[in-house]
Design an enzyme around this catalytic site. Structure first.
Site, mmCIF file in Angstrom:
data_model
loop_
_atom_site.group_PDB
_atom_site.id
_atom_site.type_symbol
_atom_site.label_atom_id
_atom_site.label_comp_id
_atom_site.label_asym_id
_atom_site.label_seq_id
_atom_site.Cartn_x
_atom_site.Cartn_y
_atom_site.Cartn_z
ATOM 1 N N ASN A 131 37.740 37.310 -16.818
ATOM 2 C CA ASN A 131 38.133 38.729 -17.183
ATOM 3 C C ASN A 131 36.786 39.534 -17.189
ATOM 4 O OD1 ASN A 131 37.096 37.479 -19.514
ATOM 5 N ND2 ASN A 131 38.528 38.802 -20.974
ATOM 6 N N GLY A 207 36.846 31.643 -23.034
ATOM 7 C CA GLY A 207 38.298 31.117 -22.240
ATOM 8 C C GLY A 207 39.339 30.962 -23.210
ATOM 9 N N SER A 208 40.448 30.347 -22.827
ATOM 10 C CA SER A 208 41.677 30.500 -23.762
ATOM 11 C C SER A 208 41.558 29.493 -24.679
ATOM 12 C CB SER A 208 42.874 29.994 -22.814
ATOM 13 O OG SER A 208 42.504 28.675 -22.181
ATOM 14 N N THR A 209 42.447 29.517 -25.773
ATOM 15 C CA THR A 209 42.254 28.652 -26.973
ATOM 16 C C THR A 209 42.776 27.412 -26.428
ATOM 17 O OG1 THR A 209 42.614 30.466 -28.550
ATOM 18 C CG2 THR A 209 43.242 28.283 -29.327
ATOM 19 N N VAL A 211 42.120 25.693 -23.431
ATOM 20 C CA VAL A 211 40.932 25.025 -23.097
ATOM 21 C C VAL A 211 39.989 24.670 -24.075
ATOM 22 C CG1 VAL A 211 39.416 24.724 -21.167
ATOM 23 C CG2 VAL A 211 41.663 25.730 -20.750
ATOM 24 N N GLY A 212 39.710 25.751 -24.882
ATOM 25 C CA GLY A 212 38.812 25.636 -25.887
ATOM 26 C C GLY A 212 38.928 24.322 -26.824
ATOM 27 N N GLU A 229 34.456 31.244 -27.575
ATOM 28 C CA GLU A 229 35.228 32.602 -27.939
ATOM 29 C C GLU A 229 36.379 32.512 -26.996
ATOM 30 O OE1 GLU A 229 33.757 35.145 -29.429
ATOM 31 O OE2 GLU A 229 31.844 34.741 -29.403
ATOM 32 N N CYS A 263 39.863 39.946 -24.507
ATOM 33 C CA CYS A 263 40.288 39.338 -25.348
ATOM 34 C C CYS A 263 40.513 40.216 -26.501
ATOM 35 C CB CYS A 263 39.203 38.109 -25.773
ATOM 36 S SG CYS A 263 37.543 39.206 -25.790
ATOM 37 N N GLU A 433 28.066 35.466 -31.219
ATOM 38 C CA GLU A 433 27.225 35.716 -30.286
ATOM 39 C C GLU A 433 26.865 37.139 -30.351
ATOM 40 O OE1 GLU A 433 30.197 34.767 -26.676
ATOM 41 O OE2 GLU A 433 28.174 33.761 -26.031
HETATM 42 P P1 TAP Z 1 40.561 29.623 -19.307
HETATM 43 O O1 TAP Z 1 41.625 29.230 -18.355
HETATM 44 O O2 TAP Z 1 40.439 28.713 -20.639
HETATM 45 O O3 TAP Z 1 39.022 29.410 -18.368
HETATM 46 C C1 TAP Z 1 38.012 29.610 -18.902
HETATM 47 C C2 TAP Z 1 36.837 28.962 -18.057
HETATM 48 O O4 TAP Z 1 37.022 27.414 -18.571
HETATM 49 C C3 TAP Z 1 36.867 29.023 -16.538
HETATM 50 O O5 TAP Z 1 35.618 29.126 -15.984
HETATM 51 C C4 TAP Z 1 37.528 27.767 -16.257
HETATM 52 O O6 TAP Z 1 37.325 27.462 -14.890
HETATM 53 C C5 TAP Z 1 36.882 26.610 -17.359
HETATM 54 N N1 TAP Z 1 37.849 25.630 -17.536
HETATM 55 C C6 TAP Z 1 39.123 25.270 -17.401
HETATM 56 N N2 TAP Z 1 39.331 24.172 -17.810
HETATM 57 C C7 TAP Z 1 38.369 23.598 -17.962
HETATM 58 C C8 TAP Z 1 37.924 22.206 -18.341
HETATM 59 N N3 TAP Z 1 38.663 21.242 -18.487
HETATM 60 N N4 TAP Z 1 36.485 21.808 -18.656
HETATM 61 C C9 TAP Z 1 35.822 23.066 -18.765
HETATM 62 N N5 TAP Z 1 35.934 24.170 -18.212
HETATM 63 C C10 TAP Z 1 37.189 24.386 -17.898
HETATM 64 O O7 TAP Z 1 40.626 30.976 -19.461
HETATM 65 P P2 TAP Z 1 40.722 32.401 -18.761
HETATM 66 O O8 TAP Z 1 42.212 32.339 -18.088
HETATM 67 O O9 TAP Z 1 39.653 32.290 -17.332
HETATM 68 O O10 TAP Z 1 40.286 33.635 -19.617
HETATM 69 C C11 TAP Z 1 41.056 34.137 -20.286
HETATM 70 C C12 TAP Z 1 40.889 33.651 -21.844
HETATM 71 O O11 TAP Z 1 39.562 33.847 -22.200
HETATM 72 C C13 TAP Z 1 41.821 34.350 -22.924
HETATM 73 O O12 TAP Z 1 42.564 33.587 -23.718
HETATM 74 C C14 TAP Z 1 41.190 35.445 -23.443
HETATM 75 O O13 TAP Z 1 41.080 35.834 -24.612
HETATM 76 C C15 TAP Z 1 39.724 34.390 -23.536
HETATM 77 N N6 TAP Z 1 38.575 35.313 -23.690
HETATM 78 C C16 TAP Z 1 38.135 35.294 -24.923
HETATM 79 C C17 TAP Z 1 36.839 36.077 -25.029
HETATM 80 C C18 TAP Z 1 36.225 36.235 -26.593
HETATM 81 S S1 TAP Z 1 34.528 36.732 -26.337
HETATM 82 N N7 TAP Z 1 36.847 35.587 -27.332
HETATM 83 C C19 TAP Z 1 36.256 36.782 -23.916
HETATM 84 C C20 TAP Z 1 36.950 36.745 -22.768
HETATM 85 C C21 TAP Z 1 38.039 36.177 -22.620
HETATM 86 P P3 TAP Z 1 38.498 27.616 -13.678
HETATM 87 O O14 TAP Z 1 37.697 28.753 -13.210
HETATM 88 O O15 TAP Z 1 38.465 26.389 -12.911
HETATM 89 O O16 TAP Z 1 39.841 28.252 -14.343
#
Ligand code: TAP
Length: 454
Positions: A131, A207-209, A211-212, A229, A263, A433
Protein backbone atom coordinates in the site's frame (compact mmCIF):
# COMPACT_ATOMS: atom_id res chain seq x y z
CA UNK A 1 14.70 -16.80 -10.55
CA UNK A 2 11.30 -16.76 -12.27
CA UNK A 3 10.31 -13.45 -13.81
CA UNK A 4 6.78 -12.16 -13.27
CA UNK A 5 4.80 -9.28 -14.75
CA UNK A 6 3.92 -6.04 -12.98
CA UNK A 7 0.57 -4.51 -14.00
CA UNK A 8 -0.47 -0.86 -13.91
CA UNK A 9 -3.63 -0.91 -11.74
CA UNK A 10 -5.10 2.13 -13.54
CA UNK A 11 -4.84 0.56 -17.01
CA UNK A 12 -4.37 -3.20 -16.37
CA UNK A 13 -1.45 -2.98 -18.84
CA UNK A 14 1.96 -4.61 -18.16
CA UNK A 15 4.60 -2.17 -16.89
CA UNK A 16 7.61 -4.47 -16.79
CA UNK A 17 8.77 -7.88 -15.61
CA UNK A 18 10.68 -8.48 -12.42
CA UNK A 19 12.75 -11.48 -11.31
CA UNK A 20 11.18 -13.35 -8.41
CA UNK A 21 13.87 -14.29 -5.87
CA UNK A 22 14.09 -17.96 -4.87
CA UNK A 23 14.75 -19.36 -1.38
CA UNK A 24 18.33 -20.32 -2.38
CA UNK A 25 18.96 -16.80 -3.72
CA UNK A 26 17.58 -15.38 -0.48
CA UNK A 27 20.07 -17.51 1.47
CA UNK A 28 22.90 -16.23 -0.73
CA UNK A 29 21.79 -12.63 -0.13
CA UNK A 30 21.73 -13.26 3.64
CA UNK A 31 25.30 -14.61 3.45
CA UNK A 32 26.43 -11.48 1.53
CA UNK A 33 24.66 -9.27 4.07
CA UNK A 34 26.44 -10.95 6.98
CA UNK A 35 29.84 -10.20 5.42
CA UNK A 36 28.89 -6.65 4.44
CA UNK A 37 27.53 -5.88 7.90
CA UNK A 38 30.86 -6.64 9.59
CA UNK A 39 32.50 -3.88 7.55
CA UNK A 40 29.53 -1.51 7.71
CA UNK A 41 29.43 -1.50 11.50
CA UNK A 42 33.15 -0.64 11.48
CA UNK A 43 32.70 2.42 9.24
CA UNK A 44 33.42 5.49 11.39
CA UNK A 45 30.18 7.15 12.58
CA UNK A 46 30.84 10.38 10.67
CA UNK A 47 31.56 8.46 7.46
CA UNK A 48 28.41 6.32 7.84
CA UNK A 49 26.45 9.53 8.37
CA UNK A 50 27.87 11.18 5.28
CA UNK A 51 27.12 8.09 3.14
CA UNK A 52 23.52 8.24 4.33
CA UNK A 53 23.35 11.95 3.51
CA UNK A 54 24.66 11.15 0.02
CA UNK A 55 21.95 8.46 -0.26
CA UNK A 56 19.27 10.99 0.73
CA UNK A 57 20.62 13.47 -1.85
CA UNK A 58 20.56 10.76 -4.53
CA UNK A 59 16.94 9.92 -3.70
CA UNK A 60 16.11 13.62 -3.81
CA UNK A 61 17.69 13.99 -7.26
CA UNK A 62 15.59 11.05 -8.50
CA UNK A 63 12.39 12.06 -6.68
CA UNK A 64 10.34 12.62 -9.82
CA UNK A 65 11.50 9.33 -11.34
CA UNK A 66 10.51 7.47 -8.15
CA UNK A 67 7.13 9.23 -8.05
CA UNK A 68 6.37 8.29 -11.65
CA UNK A 69 7.36 4.67 -10.96
CA UNK A 70 4.87 4.61 -8.08
CA UNK A 71 2.12 6.08 -10.26
CA UNK A 72 2.67 3.29 -12.81
CA UNK A 73 3.17 0.46 -10.32
CA UNK A 74 0.71 1.33 -7.54
CA UNK A 75 -1.76 3.76 -9.13
CA UNK A 76 -1.02 6.41 -6.51
CA UNK A 77 -2.07 9.92 -7.57
CA UNK A 78 1.06 11.74 -8.67
CA UNK A 79 0.76 14.38 -5.93
CA UNK A 80 0.74 11.65 -3.29
CA UNK A 81 3.57 9.76 -4.99
CA UNK A 82 5.72 12.92 -4.94
CA UNK A 83 5.05 13.30 -1.22
CA UNK A 84 6.06 9.64 -0.69
CA UNK A 85 9.32 10.10 -2.61
CA UNK A 86 9.98 13.17 -0.47
CA UNK A 87 9.29 11.19 2.66
CA UNK A 88 11.87 8.50 1.84
CA UNK A 89 14.47 11.25 1.32
CA UNK A 90 13.48 12.93 4.59
CA UNK A 91 13.55 9.70 6.60
CA UNK A 92 17.04 8.83 5.35
CA UNK A 93 18.16 12.41 6.03
CA UNK A 94 16.70 12.33 9.56
CA UNK A 95 18.44 9.08 10.51
CA UNK A 96 21.66 10.20 8.79
CA UNK A 97 22.08 12.33 11.91
CA UNK A 98 22.04 9.23 14.12
CA UNK A 99 25.43 7.49 13.78
CA UNK A 100 27.35 10.18 15.68
CA UNK A 101 24.58 10.42 18.28
CA UNK A 102 24.31 6.70 19.19
CA UNK A 103 25.79 7.39 22.59
CA UNK A 104 25.80 4.95 25.47
CA UNK A 105 25.77 5.82 29.17
CA UNK A 106 28.26 5.87 31.98
CA UNK A 107 26.73 4.51 35.17
CA UNK A 108 28.39 5.02 38.56
CA UNK A 109 29.66 1.78 40.12
CA UNK A 110 32.18 0.82 42.82
CA UNK A 111 35.64 -0.40 41.77
CA UNK A 112 35.55 0.62 38.16
CA UNK A 113 33.75 2.23 35.28
CA UNK A 114 30.48 1.00 33.80
CA UNK A 115 29.50 1.99 30.28
CA UNK A 116 26.85 0.93 27.81
CA UNK A 117 27.16 0.57 24.03
CA UNK A 118 24.36 0.53 21.41
CA UNK A 119 25.48 -2.40 19.25
CA UNK A 120 23.92 -3.16 15.85
CA UNK A 121 21.86 -6.35 15.60
CA UNK A 122 23.42 -7.69 12.38
CA UNK A 123 21.23 -8.51 9.38
CA UNK A 124 17.72 -7.02 9.47
CA UNK A 125 14.89 -8.27 7.22
CA UNK A 126 12.20 -5.81 6.15
CA UNK A 127 8.92 -7.21 4.80
CA UNK A 128 6.96 -4.42 3.15
CA UNK A 129 3.29 -4.33 2.02
CA UNK A 130 1.97 -2.98 -1.27
CA UNK A 131 0.00 0.00 0.00
CA UNK A 132 2.85 2.46 0.69
CA UNK A 133 5.95 0.89 -0.87
CA UNK A 134 8.29 3.86 -0.40
CA UNK A 135 7.48 5.29 3.04
CA UNK A 136 7.22 1.91 4.76
CA UNK A 137 10.50 0.71 3.23
CA UNK A 138 12.23 3.83 4.55
CA UNK A 139 10.87 3.58 8.10
CA UNK A 140 12.79 0.36 8.73
CA UNK A 141 15.66 0.81 6.28
CA UNK A 142 16.98 4.20 7.41
CA UNK A 143 17.33 3.65 11.18
CA UNK A 144 18.56 0.08 10.65
CA UNK A 145 21.37 1.26 8.35
CA UNK A 146 22.20 4.23 10.58
CA UNK A 147 22.67 1.89 13.54
CA UNK A 148 25.18 -0.24 11.59
CA UNK A 149 22.98 -3.11 10.42
CA UNK A 150 22.79 -4.64 6.95
CA UNK A 151 19.30 -4.60 5.47
CA UNK A 152 17.49 -7.05 3.22
CA UNK A 153 14.19 -5.62 2.00
CA UNK A 154 11.41 -7.71 0.52
CA UNK A 155 8.93 -5.42 -1.20
CA UNK A 156 5.41 -6.71 -1.82
CA UNK A 157 5.30 -8.95 -4.86
CA UNK A 158 2.97 -6.54 -6.71
CA UNK A 159 4.82 -3.29 -5.95
CA UNK A 160 8.61 -3.78 -6.08
CA UNK A 161 9.63 -1.11 -8.61
CA UNK A 162 10.46 1.82 -6.34
CA UNK A 163 12.27 -0.41 -3.83
CA UNK A 164 14.42 -1.92 -6.61
CA UNK A 165 15.34 1.58 -7.81
CA UNK A 166 16.10 2.75 -4.27
CA UNK A 167 18.48 -0.20 -3.88
CA UNK A 168 20.30 0.92 -7.04
CA UNK A 169 20.43 4.54 -5.85
CA UNK A 170 22.00 3.40 -2.57
CA UNK A 171 24.87 1.80 -4.51
CA UNK A 172 25.25 4.90 -6.72
CA UNK A 173 25.45 7.01 -3.56
CA UNK A 174 28.37 4.92 -2.34
CA UNK A 175 26.82 2.49 0.14
CA UNK A 176 28.97 -0.66 0.06
CA UNK A 177 27.68 -3.72 -1.82
CA UNK A 178 25.56 -5.99 0.36
CA UNK A 179 24.65 -3.37 2.96
CA UNK A 180 21.21 -2.82 1.40
CA UNK A 181 19.75 -5.54 -0.80
CA UNK A 182 16.26 -5.55 -2.31
CA UNK A 183 14.80 -8.98 -3.09
CA UNK A 184 11.53 -8.88 -5.03
CA UNK A 185 9.40 -11.99 -4.83
CA UNK A 186 6.80 -13.84 -2.87
CA UNK A 187 6.22 -13.46 0.84
CA UNK A 188 5.79 -17.21 1.16
CA UNK A 189 9.30 -17.69 -0.30
CA UNK A 190 11.56 -14.68 0.37
CA UNK A 191 9.69 -13.34 3.41
CA UNK A 192 9.41 -16.77 4.97
CA UNK A 193 13.16 -17.39 4.47
CA UNK A 194 14.01 -14.11 6.19
CA UNK A 195 11.85 -15.19 9.13
CA UNK A 196 13.29 -18.72 9.26
CA UNK A 197 16.99 -17.99 8.66
CA UNK A 198 18.92 -17.79 11.95
CA UNK A 199 21.39 -15.19 10.63
CA UNK A 200 18.60 -12.64 10.20
CA UNK A 201 18.47 -11.12 13.65
CA UNK A 202 15.41 -8.94 13.31
CA UNK A 203 12.25 -8.74 11.21
CA UNK A 204 10.33 -5.54 10.59
CA UNK A 205 6.99 -6.61 9.19
CA UNK A 206 4.22 -4.34 7.96
CA UNK A 207 1.11 -6.04 6.64
CA UNK A 208 -2.01 -7.83 7.70
CA UNK A 209 -2.58 -8.96 11.27
CA UNK A 210 -3.11 -12.53 10.00
CA UNK A 211 0.33 -12.79 8.35
CA UNK A 212 1.87 -10.83 11.24
CA UNK A 213 0.70 -13.52 13.66
CA UNK A 214 2.41 -16.22 11.55
CA UNK A 215 5.59 -14.18 11.43
CA UNK A 216 5.55 -13.67 15.18
CA UNK A 217 5.29 -17.44 15.64
CA UNK A 218 8.17 -17.99 13.19
CA UNK A 219 10.37 -15.44 14.93
CA UNK A 220 9.66 -17.04 18.31
CA UNK A 221 11.66 -20.13 17.25
CA UNK A 222 14.83 -18.02 17.16
CA UNK A 223 13.77 -15.44 19.76
CA UNK A 224 14.20 -13.10 16.80
CA UNK A 225 13.62 -9.38 17.39
CA UNK A 226 10.43 -8.20 15.76
CA UNK A 227 8.57 -5.01 14.96
CA UNK A 228 5.01 -5.46 13.69
CA UNK A 229 2.89 -2.80 12.00
CA UNK A 230 -0.47 -4.44 11.30
CA UNK A 231 -4.07 -3.67 10.42
CA UNK A 232 -6.45 -1.01 11.67
CA UNK A 233 -10.13 -0.09 11.96
CA UNK A 234 -9.82 3.42 13.23
CA UNK A 235 -12.57 5.75 14.43
CA UNK A 236 -13.17 9.34 13.40
CA UNK A 237 -15.19 10.66 16.38
CA UNK A 238 -17.24 13.78 15.68
CA UNK A 239 -18.79 15.52 18.69
CA UNK A 240 -21.71 17.96 18.39
CA UNK A 241 -19.52 20.80 19.72
CA UNK A 242 -17.00 20.49 16.86
CA UNK A 243 -16.57 22.53 13.69
CA UNK A 244 -18.95 20.27 11.75
CA UNK A 245 -18.21 21.87 8.37
CA UNK A 246 -14.51 21.16 8.77
CA UNK A 247 -15.08 17.67 10.18
CA UNK A 248 -17.33 16.72 7.24
CA UNK A 249 -15.12 18.34 4.58
CA UNK A 250 -12.04 16.42 5.75
CA UNK A 251 -13.63 13.06 6.67
CA UNK A 252 -13.50 11.67 3.08
CA UNK A 253 -9.74 12.24 2.85
CA UNK A 254 -9.20 10.52 6.21
CA UNK A 255 -10.52 7.27 4.75
CA UNK A 256 -10.40 7.50 0.95
CA UNK A 257 -6.76 8.59 0.77
CA UNK A 258 -4.85 5.93 -1.22
CA UNK A 259 -8.29 4.51 -2.13
CA UNK A 260 -8.72 3.44 1.49
CA UNK A 261 -5.67 1.17 1.28
CA UNK A 262 -4.24 2.83 4.35
CA UNK A 263 -3.67 1.17 7.72
CA UNK A 264 -4.63 4.50 9.36
CA UNK A 265 -7.88 4.88 7.39
CA UNK A 266 -10.57 6.33 9.66
CA UNK A 267 -13.06 3.81 8.29
CA UNK A 268 -15.61 4.14 11.10
CA UNK A 269 -17.10 7.62 11.43
CA UNK A 270 -18.82 7.99 14.82
CA UNK A 271 -21.10 11.04 15.03
CA UNK A 272 -22.94 12.41 18.06
CA UNK A 273 -26.60 11.63 17.38
CA UNK A 274 -27.78 15.24 17.89
CA UNK A 275 -25.84 16.37 14.77
CA UNK A 276 -25.99 13.20 12.67
CA UNK A 277 -28.45 14.55 10.07
CA UNK A 278 -26.54 17.81 9.59
CA UNK A 279 -23.24 15.93 9.36
CA UNK A 280 -24.61 13.61 6.66
CA UNK A 281 -25.90 16.64 4.67
CA UNK A 282 -22.39 18.10 4.76
CA UNK A 283 -20.61 14.79 4.10
CA UNK A 284 -22.51 13.92 0.92
CA UNK A 285 -21.15 16.74 -1.30
CA UNK A 286 -17.68 16.27 0.19
CA UNK A 287 -17.69 12.58 -0.83
CA UNK A 288 -19.08 13.34 -4.28
CA UNK A 289 -16.35 15.97 -4.79
CA UNK A 290 -13.45 13.52 -4.30
CA UNK A 291 -11.64 13.50 -7.66
CA UNK A 292 -11.24 9.86 -8.66
CA UNK A 293 -9.41 9.09 -11.89
CA UNK A 294 -6.16 8.97 -13.82
CA UNK A 295 -3.39 8.97 -11.18
CA UNK A 296 -1.00 10.69 -13.60
CA UNK A 297 -3.06 13.92 -13.45
CA UNK A 298 -2.09 16.48 -10.81
CA UNK A 299 -5.71 17.16 -9.76
CA UNK A 300 -6.52 13.47 -9.06
CA UNK A 301 -7.16 12.73 -5.39
CA UNK A 302 -7.95 9.00 -5.53
CA UNK A 303 -6.68 6.32 -7.88
CA UNK A 304 -7.60 2.66 -8.42
CA UNK A 305 -7.30 -0.29 -6.07
CA UNK A 306 -4.13 -2.33 -6.40
CA UNK A 307 -5.46 -5.42 -8.20
CA UNK A 308 -8.52 -7.20 -9.57
CA UNK A 309 -8.38 -9.64 -6.64
CA UNK A 310 -8.32 -6.83 -4.10
CA UNK A 311 -11.21 -5.03 -5.82
CA UNK A 312 -13.26 -8.24 -5.60
CA UNK A 313 -12.44 -8.47 -1.89
CA UNK A 314 -13.52 -4.83 -1.29
CA UNK A 315 -16.70 -5.32 -3.36
CA UNK A 316 -17.78 -8.17 -1.08
CA UNK A 317 -18.33 -5.56 1.66
CA UNK A 318 -20.85 -3.71 -0.54
CA UNK A 319 -23.34 -6.34 -1.77
CA UNK A 320 -26.44 -5.29 -3.73
CA UNK A 321 -28.50 -4.95 -0.55
CA UNK A 322 -25.84 -2.92 1.32
CA UNK A 323 -27.14 0.20 3.12
CA UNK A 324 -25.42 2.68 0.78
CA UNK A 325 -26.11 6.23 2.01
CA UNK A 326 -24.28 7.79 -0.96
CA UNK A 327 -21.28 7.23 -3.21
CA UNK A 328 -18.74 9.20 -5.17
CA UNK A 329 -17.67 8.50 -8.72
CA UNK A 330 -15.19 6.16 -10.42
CA UNK A 331 -14.12 5.83 -14.06
CA UNK A 332 -15.51 3.13 -16.33
CA UNK A 333 -13.27 0.93 -18.46
CA UNK A 334 -9.94 -0.66 -17.62
CA UNK A 335 -8.44 -0.25 -14.15
CA UNK A 336 -9.38 -1.58 -10.73
CA UNK A 337 -11.75 1.25 -9.82
CA UNK A 338 -14.11 1.41 -6.87
CA UNK A 339 -16.12 4.54 -5.96
CA UNK A 340 -15.92 6.14 -2.51
CA UNK A 341 -18.82 4.56 -0.63
CA UNK A 342 -20.59 5.60 2.58
CA UNK A 343 -22.62 2.94 4.41
CA UNK A 344 -25.26 3.91 7.01
CA UNK A 345 -26.92 2.71 9.09
CA UNK A 346 -24.82 -0.40 9.75
CA UNK A 347 -25.06 -2.99 12.52
CA UNK A 348 -22.17 -3.49 14.94
CA UNK A 349 -21.77 -7.00 13.55
CA UNK A 350 -21.74 -6.02 9.85
CA UNK A 351 -18.46 -7.13 8.21
CA UNK A 352 -18.00 -3.64 6.72
CA UNK A 353 -18.10 -2.28 10.29
CA UNK A 354 -15.89 -4.91 11.96
CA UNK A 355 -13.31 -5.81 9.28
CA UNK A 356 -10.44 -3.81 7.84
CA UNK A 357 -11.93 -3.39 4.34
CA UNK A 358 -8.77 -1.70 3.01
CA UNK A 359 -10.78 0.06 0.32
CA UNK A 360 -12.83 3.26 -0.10
CA UNK A 361 -15.71 2.16 2.14
CA UNK A 362 -16.69 3.96 5.35
CA UNK A 363 -19.48 3.38 7.85
CA UNK A 364 -21.28 6.09 9.85
CA UNK A 365 -22.58 5.24 13.34
CA UNK A 366 -24.31 7.55 15.86
CA UNK A 367 -23.42 7.75 19.57
CA UNK A 368 -25.13 9.55 22.45
CA UNK A 369 -22.35 10.77 24.73
CA UNK A 370 -18.61 10.78 25.38
CA UNK A 371 -18.61 7.47 27.28
CA UNK A 372 -20.44 5.71 24.47
CA UNK A 373 -18.11 7.18 21.83
CA UNK A 374 -15.07 5.83 23.69
CA UNK A 375 -16.67 2.44 24.20
CA UNK A 376 -17.57 2.08 20.51
CA UNK A 377 -14.18 3.38 19.32
CA UNK A 378 -12.40 0.78 21.48
CA UNK A 379 -14.70 -2.11 20.56
CA UNK A 380 -12.27 -3.55 17.99
CA UNK A 381 -9.20 -5.78 18.20
CA UNK A 382 -7.24 -3.04 16.41
CA UNK A 383 -5.73 0.16 17.82
CA UNK A 384 -3.69 2.05 15.28
CA UNK A 385 -5.07 5.49 14.63
CA UNK A 386 -8.07 7.81 14.96
CA UNK A 387 -9.35 11.37 15.06
CA UNK A 388 -11.35 13.38 17.60
CA UNK A 389 -13.36 16.44 16.57
CA UNK A 390 -14.50 18.70 19.41
CA UNK A 391 -14.33 22.34 20.44
CA UNK A 392 -13.84 21.37 24.09
CA UNK A 393 -10.15 21.06 24.97
CA UNK A 394 -10.82 19.05 28.11
CA UNK A 395 -12.89 16.54 26.16
CA UNK A 396 -10.21 16.36 23.46
CA UNK A 397 -7.61 15.36 26.03
CA UNK A 398 -9.92 12.98 27.93
CA UNK A 399 -10.96 11.14 24.78
CA UNK A 400 -7.44 11.06 23.34
CA UNK A 401 -6.23 9.44 26.57
CA UNK A 402 -9.12 6.94 26.60
CA UNK A 403 -9.00 5.73 22.99
CA UNK A 404 -6.75 2.67 22.76
CA UNK A 405 -4.72 3.58 19.69
CA UNK A 406 -1.13 4.57 18.98
CA UNK A 407 -1.66 7.63 16.78
CA UNK A 408 -4.45 10.12 17.36
CA UNK A 409 -5.24 13.54 15.93
CA UNK A 410 -7.47 16.21 17.43
CA UNK A 411 -9.38 18.43 14.98
CA UNK A 412 -7.25 17.09 12.14
CA UNK A 413 -6.36 13.83 10.43
CA UNK A 414 -2.64 14.32 10.53
CA UNK A 415 -0.58 11.88 8.53
CA UNK A 416 2.59 10.25 9.72
CA UNK A 417 5.44 12.54 10.71
CA UNK A 418 8.84 10.87 10.46
CA UNK A 419 10.12 12.59 13.60
CA UNK A 420 7.30 11.37 15.88
CA UNK A 421 6.70 7.76 17.00
CA UNK A 422 4.29 5.58 15.06
CA UNK A 423 2.77 2.19 15.86
CA UNK A 424 -0.23 0.30 17.14
CA UNK A 425 -1.98 -0.82 20.31
CA UNK A 426 -3.58 -4.27 20.58
CA UNK A 427 -3.57 -6.28 17.32
CA UNK A 428 -2.38 -3.29 15.28
CA UNK A 429 1.22 -4.03 16.10
CA UNK A 430 4.20 -4.37 18.36
CA UNK A 431 6.86 -1.72 18.90
CA UNK A 432 7.21 1.76 17.43
CA UNK A 433 8.81 3.11 14.29
CA UNK A 434 10.06 6.60 13.42
CA UNK A 435 10.84 9.42 15.83
CA UNK A 436 13.89 9.82 18.02
CA UNK A 437 13.67 6.37 19.65
CA UNK A 438 13.56 4.16 16.54
CA UNK A 439 17.28 3.42 16.85
CA UNK A 440 16.51 1.42 20.02
CA UNK A 441 14.65 -1.09 17.85
CA UNK A 442 17.80 -1.71 15.77
CA UNK A 443 20.40 -1.97 18.52
CA UNK A 444 21.15 -4.12 21.54
CA UNK A 445 22.33 -2.47 24.74
CA UNK A 446 25.66 -3.92 25.86
CA UNK A 447 26.85 -3.22 29.39
CA UNK A 448 30.62 -3.30 30.05
CA UNK A 449 32.27 -3.03 33.47
CA UNK A 450 35.96 -2.05 33.49
CA UNK A 451 37.75 -2.63 36.78
CA UNK A 452 40.03 0.10 38.08
CA UNK A 453 41.46 -2.29 40.70
CA UNK A 454 43.98 -4.07 38.46
P1 TAP B 1 0.10 -8.97 3.72
O1 TAP B 1 -0.64 -9.84 2.81
O2 TAP B 1 0.15 -9.33 5.16
O3 TAP B 1 1.57 -8.84 3.10
C1 TAP B 1 2.55 -7.99 3.63
C2 TAP B 1 3.92 -8.49 3.21
O4 TAP B 1 4.17 -9.76 3.81
C3 TAP B 1 4.07 -8.70 1.71
O5 TAP B 1 5.39 -8.35 1.33
C4 TAP B 1 3.83 -10.21 1.58
O6 TAP B 1 4.38 -10.77 0.42
C5 TAP B 1 4.55 -10.70 2.83
N1 TAP B 1 4.16 -12.06 3.24
C6 TAP B 1 3.02 -12.72 2.97
N2 TAP B 1 3.06 -13.97 3.52
C7 TAP B 1 4.24 -14.08 4.15
C8 TAP B 1 4.86 -15.11 4.90
N3 TAP B 1 4.27 -16.28 5.13
N4 TAP B 1 6.09 -14.88 5.41
C9 TAP B 1 6.69 -13.69 5.23
N5 TAP B 1 6.17 -12.68 4.51
C10 TAP B 1 4.93 -12.87 3.98
O7 TAP B 1 -0.45 -7.49 3.72
P2 TAP B 1 -0.81 -6.58 2.47
O8 TAP B 1 -2.13 -7.01 1.93
O9 TAP B 1 0.35 -6.50 1.53
O10 TAP B 1 -0.92 -5.16 3.17
C11 TAP B 1 -2.10 -4.72 3.73
C12 TAP B 1 -2.07 -4.84 5.24
O11 TAP B 1 -0.96 -4.14 5.76
C13 TAP B 1 -3.28 -4.21 5.90
O12 TAP B 1 -3.75 -5.03 6.93
C14 TAP B 1 -2.74 -2.91 6.48
O13 TAP B 1 -3.44 -2.39 7.55
C15 TAP B 1 -1.36 -3.32 6.86
N6 TAP B 1 -0.53 -2.14 6.96
C16 TAP B 1 -0.17 -1.72 8.22
C17 TAP B 1 0.61 -0.58 8.34
C18 TAP B 1 1.00 -0.12 9.69
S1 TAP B 1 2.18 0.97 9.74
N7 TAP B 1 0.45 -0.57 10.78
C19 TAP B 1 1.01 0.12 7.22
C20 TAP B 1 0.62 -0.34 5.98
C21 TAP B 1 -0.15 -1.50 5.86
P3 TAP B 1 3.52 -10.87 -0.96
O14 TAP B 1 3.90 -9.70 -1.72
O15 TAP B 1 3.93 -12.14 -1.60
O16 TAP B 1 2.08 -10.89 -0.57
Amino acid sequence: MTAYTILNPATEQPVTTVPGTSAAETDAAIARAEVAQRSWRAVAPGDRASLLRAFAAKVDAHGEELAQLEVANSGHPVGAARWEAGQIRDVIQYYAAAPERLTGRQIPVAGGVDVTFAEPLGVVGLIVPWNFPMPILSWGMAPALAAGNAVIAKPAEMTPLTAIRIGELALEAGLPEGVLQVLPGKGSVVGQRLVDHPAVRKIVFTGSTEVGQQIMAGCAKHVKRLTLELGGKSANIVFADSDLEQAAATAPYAVFDNAGQDCCARSRILVQAAVLDRFMELLEPAVKDVKVGDPALAQTEMGPLISAGHRASVARYVPDNAPVAFRGSAPDGPGYWFPPTVLAPVGFDAPAYTDEVFGPVVTVTPFEDEAEAIRIANDTPYGLSGSIWTGNVGRAIRVARAVEAGNLSVNSHSSVRYWTPFGGFKQSGLGRELGPDALDAFTETKNVFISTQA
